[in-house]
Design a protein around this motif. Structure first.
Motif, PDB file in Angstrom:
ATOM      1  N   SER A   1       0.851  -1.192   0.000  1.00  0.00           N
ATOM      2  CA  SER A   1       0.000   0.000   0.000  1.00  0.00           C
ATOM      3  C   SER A   1       0.888   1.244   0.000  1.00  0.00           C
ATOM      4  O   SER A   1       1.829   1.335   0.792  1.00  0.00           O
ATOM      5  N   PRO A   2       0.599   2.222  -0.865  1.00  0.00           N
ATOM      6  CA  PRO A   2       1.440   3.418  -0.913  1.00  0.00           C
ATOM      7  C   PRO A   2       1.165   4.413   0.204  1.00  0.00           C
ATOM      8  O   PRO A   2       1.970   5.313   0.443  1.00  0.00           O
ATOM      9  N   ASP A   3       0.035   4.252   0.910  1.00  0.00           N
ATOM     10  CA  ASP A   3      -0.327   5.258   1.908  1.00  0.00           C
ATOM     11  C   ASP A   3      -0.998   4.681   3.157  1.00  0.00           C
ATOM     12  O   ASP A   3      -1.614   5.414   3.923  1.00  0.00           O
ATOM     13  N   GLY A   4      -0.891   3.379   3.357  1.00  0.00           N
ATOM     14  CA  GLY A   4      -1.457   2.777   4.553  1.00  0.00           C
ATOM     15  C   GLY A   4      -2.920   2.389   4.438  1.00  0.00           C
ATOM     16  O   GLY A   4      -3.465   1.779   5.357  1.00  0.00           O
ATOM     17  N   ARG A   5      -3.572   2.719   3.326  1.00  0.00           N
ATOM     18  CA  ARG A   5      -4.967   2.329   3.133  1.00  0.00           C
ATOM     19  C   ARG A   5      -5.028   0.941   2.470  1.00  0.00           C
ATOM     20  O   ARG A   5      -4.042   0.463   1.922  1.00  0.00           O
ATOM     21  N   LEU A   6      -6.193   0.326   2.535  1.00  0.00           N
ATOM     22  CA  LEU A   6      -6.386  -1.001   1.949  1.00  0.00           C
ATOM     23  C   LEU A   6      -6.977  -0.851   0.550  1.00  0.00           C
ATOM     24  O   LEU A   6      -7.993  -0.182   0.370  1.00  0.00           O
ATOM     25  N   TYR A   7      -6.325  -1.482  -0.415  1.00  0.00           N
ATOM     26  CA  TYR A   7      -6.754  -1.342  -1.801  1.00  0.00           C
ATOM     27  C   TYR A   7      -7.432  -2.605  -2.327  1.00  0.00           C
ATOM     28  O   TYR A   7      -7.357  -3.673  -1.721  1.00  0.00           O
TER      29      TYR A   7
ATOM     30  N   ARG B   1     -14.800 -15.342 -13.968  1.00  0.00           N
ATOM     31  CA  ARG B   1     -14.280 -14.062 -13.452  1.00  0.00           C
ATOM     32  C   ARG B   1     -15.206 -13.419 -12.417  1.00  0.00           C
ATOM     33  O   ARG B   1     -14.748 -12.691 -11.532  1.00  0.00           O
ATOM     34  N   PHE B   2     -16.503 -13.681 -12.526  1.00  0.00           N
ATOM     35  CA  PHE B   2     -17.435 -13.111 -11.549  1.00  0.00           C
ATOM     36  C   PHE B   2     -17.271 -13.790 -10.190  1.00  0.00           C
ATOM     37  O   PHE B   2     -17.322 -13.139  -9.146  1.00  0.00           O
ATOM     38  N   VAL B   3     -17.044 -15.083 -10.216  1.00  0.00           N
ATOM     39  CA  VAL B   3     -16.805 -15.818  -8.972  1.00  0.00           C
ATOM     40  C   VAL B   3     -15.478 -15.392  -8.360  1.00  0.00           C
ATOM     41  O   VAL B   3     -15.370 -15.195  -7.139  1.00  0.00           O
ATOM     42  N   LEU B   4     -14.452 -15.241  -9.188  1.00  0.00           N
ATOM     43  CA  LEU B   4     -13.140 -14.804  -8.698  1.00  0.00           C
ATOM     44  C   LEU B   4     -13.239 -13.444  -8.025  1.00  0.00           C
ATOM     45  O   LEU B   4     -12.649 -13.203  -6.970  1.00  0.00           O
ATOM     46  N   ARG B   5     -14.022 -12.557  -8.640  1.00  0.00           N
ATOM     47  CA  ARG B   5     -14.189 -11.218  -8.074  1.00  0.00           C
ATOM     48  C   ARG B   5     -14.926 -11.292  -6.738  1.00  0.00           C
ATOM     49  O   ARG B   5     -14.553 -10.616  -5.770  1.00  0.00           O
ATOM     50  N   ALA B   6     -15.961 -12.122  -6.677  1.00  0.00           N
ATOM     51  CA  ALA B   6     -16.749 -12.245  -5.446  1.00  0.00           C
ATOM     52  C   ALA B   6     -15.909 -12.821  -4.305  1.00  0.00           C
ATOM     53  O   ALA B   6     -15.960 -12.333  -3.167  1.00  0.00           O
ATOM     54  N   VAL B   7     -15.112 -13.844  -4.594  1.00  0.00           N
ATOM     55  CA  VAL B   7     -14.256 -14.466  -3.576  1.00  0.00           C
ATOM     56  C   VAL B   7     -13.223 -13.458  -3.070  1.00  0.00           C
ATOM     57  O   VAL B   7     -13.019 -13.301  -1.858  1.00  0.00           O
ATOM     58  N   THR B   8     -12.590 -12.763  -3.998  1.00  0.00           N
ATOM     59  CA  THR B   8     -11.565 -11.782  -3.625  1.00  0.00           C
ATOM     60  C   THR B   8     -12.154 -10.664  -2.778  1.00  0.00           C
ATOM     61  O   THR B   8     -11.568 -10.256  -1.758  1.00  0.00           O
ATOM     62  N   ASP B   9     -13.302 -10.151  -3.174  1.00  0.00           N
ATOM     63  CA  ASP B   9     -13.935  -9.060  -2.424  1.00  0.00           C
ATOM     64  C   ASP B   9     -14.326  -9.503  -1.012  1.00  0.00           C
ATOM     65  O   ASP B   9     -14.224  -8.723  -0.060  1.00  0.00           O
ATOM     66  N   GLU B  10     -14.768 -10.753  -0.874  1.00  0.00           N
ATOM     67  CA  GLU B  10     -15.140 -11.254   0.454  1.00  0.00           C
ATOM     68  C   GLU B  10     -13.912 -11.323   1.363  1.00  0.00           C
ATOM     69  O   GLU B  10     -13.977 -10.947   2.543  1.00  0.00           O
TER      70      GLU B  10
ATOM     71  N   ASP C   1     -11.443   1.545  -3.456  1.00  0.00           N
ATOM     72  CA  ASP C   1     -11.858   0.595  -4.489  1.00  0.00           C
ATOM     73  C   ASP C   1     -11.128   0.806  -5.820  1.00  0.00           C
ATOM     74  O   ASP C   1     -11.745   0.911  -6.878  1.00  0.00           O
ATOM     75  N   ILE C   2      -9.814   0.896  -5.751  1.00  0.00           N
ATOM     76  CA  ILE C   2      -8.970   0.883  -6.943  1.00  0.00           C
ATOM     77  C   ILE C   2      -7.758   0.020  -6.603  1.00  0.00           C
ATOM     78  O   ILE C   2      -7.486  -0.259  -5.432  1.00  0.00           O
ATOM     79  N   TYR C   3      -7.035  -0.413  -7.620  1.00  0.00           N
ATOM     80  CA  TYR C   3      -5.855  -1.231  -7.365  1.00  0.00           C
ATOM     81  C   TYR C   3      -4.708  -0.370  -6.839  1.00  0.00           C
ATOM     82  O   TYR C   3      -4.553   0.800  -7.221  1.00  0.00           O
ATOM     83  N   ALA C   4      -3.893  -0.955  -5.967  1.00  0.00           N
ATOM     84  CA  ALA C   4      -2.760  -0.224  -5.382  1.00  0.00           C
ATOM     85  C   ALA C   4      -1.776   0.209  -6.455  1.00  0.00           C
ATOM     86  O   ALA C   4      -1.154   1.268  -6.339  1.00  0.00           O
ATOM     87  N   THR C   5      -1.625  -0.601  -7.505  1.00  0.00           N
ATOM     88  CA  THR C   5      -0.714  -0.219  -8.594  1.00  0.00           C
ATOM     89  C   THR C   5      -1.197   1.064  -9.268  1.00  0.00           C
ATOM     90  O   THR C   5      -0.383   1.930  -9.624  1.00  0.00           O
ATOM     91  N   ALA C   6      -2.519   1.194  -9.452  1.00  0.00           N
ATOM     92  CA  ALA C   6      -3.073   2.410 -10.053  1.00  0.00           C
ATOM     93  C   ALA C   6      -2.871   3.598  -9.123  1.00  0.00           C
ATOM     94  O   ALA C   6      -2.554   4.707  -9.566  1.00  0.00           O
TER      95      ALA C   6
END
Length: 270
Positions: free
Chosen positions: A118-124, A186-195, A210-215
């Motif tokens: 994380s670039p600033d201590g927040r969760l991405y 991909r929808f299941v992968l997204r749901a699992v990751t978000d949980e 709600d953006i990627y840390a790389t972005a």
């Protein structure tokens, strides 16, 4: 690692741990953690009795020179797996394959769903690749982990750590066996990751973005670049203004000198 590094780490920094009972004494499991500092990969294994295998960027294993060889020897010694990140798809497939192999050996596989610190201590936002696909391909439970204050001990770019007490919160295992065999949806992968990310957020207390840390890192770098260019432009404008002001002062001085000389000549004629 536990003797040479883990012991001194626990003695010096005295990390506190909650939920240690949630890590199984044996059998495979995935430890999914937030990522605040380079030291996360040392503190978490140090407080566990079992070995944890993380994937590490290939540069740690291929850097030339004495320092590079020592770094490579250390990472190999603690069982870290090199992954070439030069190609996004290739890196992802290598991470998934490595994770599945670790799980099939009945071991603990550690992964950072954010993909980078994380670039600033927040969760991405978690990346819906390695974590979810390994979990669904193997049926292994996912244990959410929250590292607390490790970014304050060793912020990015800092070599000498600050002596303070970090924390580790380990949540209850998450069972995604209901999605077994759906690792390409991909929808299941997204749901699992978000949980998983939601559970990490509850454990860590971090603000979620709600953006990627790389972005986010790219945005921060672009903002820093723009600020630097703006400061450079402002400095150049100030220098130009001072130059113009100095030129005006010289012109006024020259005119005053010419006027004084003219008046002197007039007095002489009189």
């Amino acid at each position: 690692m536990k003797v040479s590094v883990g012991g001194p780490l626990k003695l010096v920094f005295r990390p506190w741990v909650e939920g240690l009972e949630n890590v199984p004494a044996e059998g495979p499991a995935i430890l999914a953690s937030n990522h605040l500092s380079f030291s996360d990969s040392f503190f978490l294994p140090a407080v566990l009795d079992r070995k944890v295998t993380f994937i590490a960027k290939a540069e740690y294993f291929t850097t030339p020179g004495i320092k590079g060889r020592l770094t490579a020897a250390f990472f190999k010694g603690v069982g870290q797996l090199p992954v070439d990140r030069s190609g996004a798809r290739g890196a992802g497939e290598a991470a998934i394959k490595s994770g599945i192999e670790v799980i099939e050996r009945g071991e603990l596989f550690g992964i950072y769903p954010e993909g980078t610190r994380s670039p600033d201590g927040r969760l991405y936002r978690g990346k819906p690749g390695g974590l979810a696909r390994v979990a669904l391909a193997t049926g292994a439970p996912v244990i959410p982990v929250a590292m607390i204050d490790t970014e304050k001990i060793q912020p990015p770019g800092k070599v000498v750590p600050k002596l303070m007490r970090p924390g580790i919160r380990i949540g209850k295992p998450l069972d995604f066996s209901r999605y077994r065999g759906m690792e390409h949806d991909r929808f299941v992968l997204r749901a699992v990751t978000d949980e998983v990310m939601y559970e990490i957020m509850k454990l860590s207390g971090q603000e979620y973005v709600d953006i990627y840390a790389t972005a986010a890192k790219r945005q921060i770098a672009e903002a820093a670049k723009a600020e630097k260019e703006a400061a450079k432009a402002a400095k150049a404008a100030l220098a130009q203004a001072e130059k113009e002001q100095a030129q005006k002062e010289r012109e006024r001085a020259q005119k005053a000198k010419e006027q004084a000389l003219k008046e002197k000549e007039q007095r002489a004629d009189q």
